[in-house]
Design a protein around this motif. Structure first.
Motif, PDB file in Angstrom:
ATOM      1  N   ILE A 125      38.582   9.329  29.181  1.00  0.00           N
ATOM      2  CA  ILE A 125      37.625   9.431  28.080  1.00  0.00           C
ATOM      3  C   ILE A 125      36.262   9.851  28.614  1.00  0.00           C
ATOM      4  CG2 ILE A 125      36.460   8.167  26.229  1.00  0.00           C
ATOM      5  CD1 ILE A 125      38.837   6.086  26.503  1.00  0.00           C
ATOM      6  N   ASN A 127      32.447   9.901  27.217  1.00  0.00           N
ATOM      7  CA  ASN A 127      31.748   9.208  26.141  1.00  0.00           C
ATOM      8  C   ASN A 127      30.254   9.487  26.245  1.00  0.00           C
ATOM      9  OD1 ASN A 127      30.360   6.531  25.118  1.00  0.00           O
ATOM     10  ND2 ASN A 127      32.417   6.494  24.245  1.00  0.00           N
ATOM     11  N   ASP A 143      32.988   8.837  21.732  1.00  0.00           N
ATOM     12  CA  ASP A 143      33.867   9.692  22.544  1.00  0.00           C
ATOM     13  C   ASP A 143      33.643  11.163  22.196  1.00  0.00           C
ATOM     14  OD1 ASP A 143      34.925   7.368  23.544  1.00  0.00           O
ATOM     15  OD2 ASP A 143      36.910   7.625  22.648  1.00  0.00           O
TER      16      ASP A 143
END
Length: 191
Positions: A125, A127, A143
């Motif tokens: 991820i 972010n 995200d």
């Protein structure tokens, strides 16, 4: 010629005889007055990806926890939960130019790198929320990219969490390894 030699010698003598005032301004501190923190158990480290002209393209800053005979994935780092991908502050990735991570186009900037480890694959991820401790402030709403990468078995035990950029087709892979496994996160210049 003699004047130059004598003149240069005189200048050197003056520098030696008259030390810079900065030394006079030094103050001696006792051990009680001068305190430094102990070495962090998970020291901070950095990996940089440079292009053919040696210009930085991407950088990752992370803390490196140690295995210390512990069971890492599935125990210390639970499967299926968001992890800061390191220790202490959450890992940060800075892209100095627009890049694609797998198929996601990511603009230049700094992002937090979280992962969700699993037995066979990890979710990686990127972010927008930066300067965070752990994953306590993680919000899926921030995200900008999520990709899934397969878990690979390392041929040796990786004692400290380690990250490095490795050359790959049309770009680089950010390799993240710890204990007996690693993953590769593909980066390449955006078109």
């Amino acid at each position: 010629m003699k004047k130059l030699i004598i003149g240069g010698f005189s200048a050197i003598c003056l520098l030696i005889a008259n030390p810079v005032n900065a030394q006079e301004d030094q103050v001696n501190f006792s051990k009680e007055e001068l305190k430094f923190s102990k070495m962090d158990a998970s020291p901070m480290d950095m990996a940089v990806y440079r292009d053919g002209e040696e210009k930085a393209v991407a950088r990752v800053i992370y803390s490196r926890p140690q295995k210390r005979n512990r069971e890492i994935f599935g125990k210390l780092i639970p499967y299926g939960e968001v992890w800061r991908t390191g220790a202490n502050e959450a890992t940060e990735v800075t892209l100095y130019k627009d890049m694609t991570v797998a198929n996601a186009k990511i603009p230049a900037g700094t992002y937090t790198l979280y992962t969700i480890p699993g037995e066979k694959e990890w979710t990686v991820i990127l972010n927008n929320k930066t300067n965070t401790w752990g994953a306590y402030e993680y919000s899926e709403k921030q995200d900008i990219a999520r990709i899934t990468v397969p878990v690979r078995q390392a041929s040796y035990t990786i004692e400290s969490l380690s990250m490095a950029f490795h050359e790959a087709d049309n770009g680089t892979d950010l390799v993240i390894g710890w204990d007996d496994q690693f993953v590769k996160v593909p980066f390449k210049a955006a078109n």
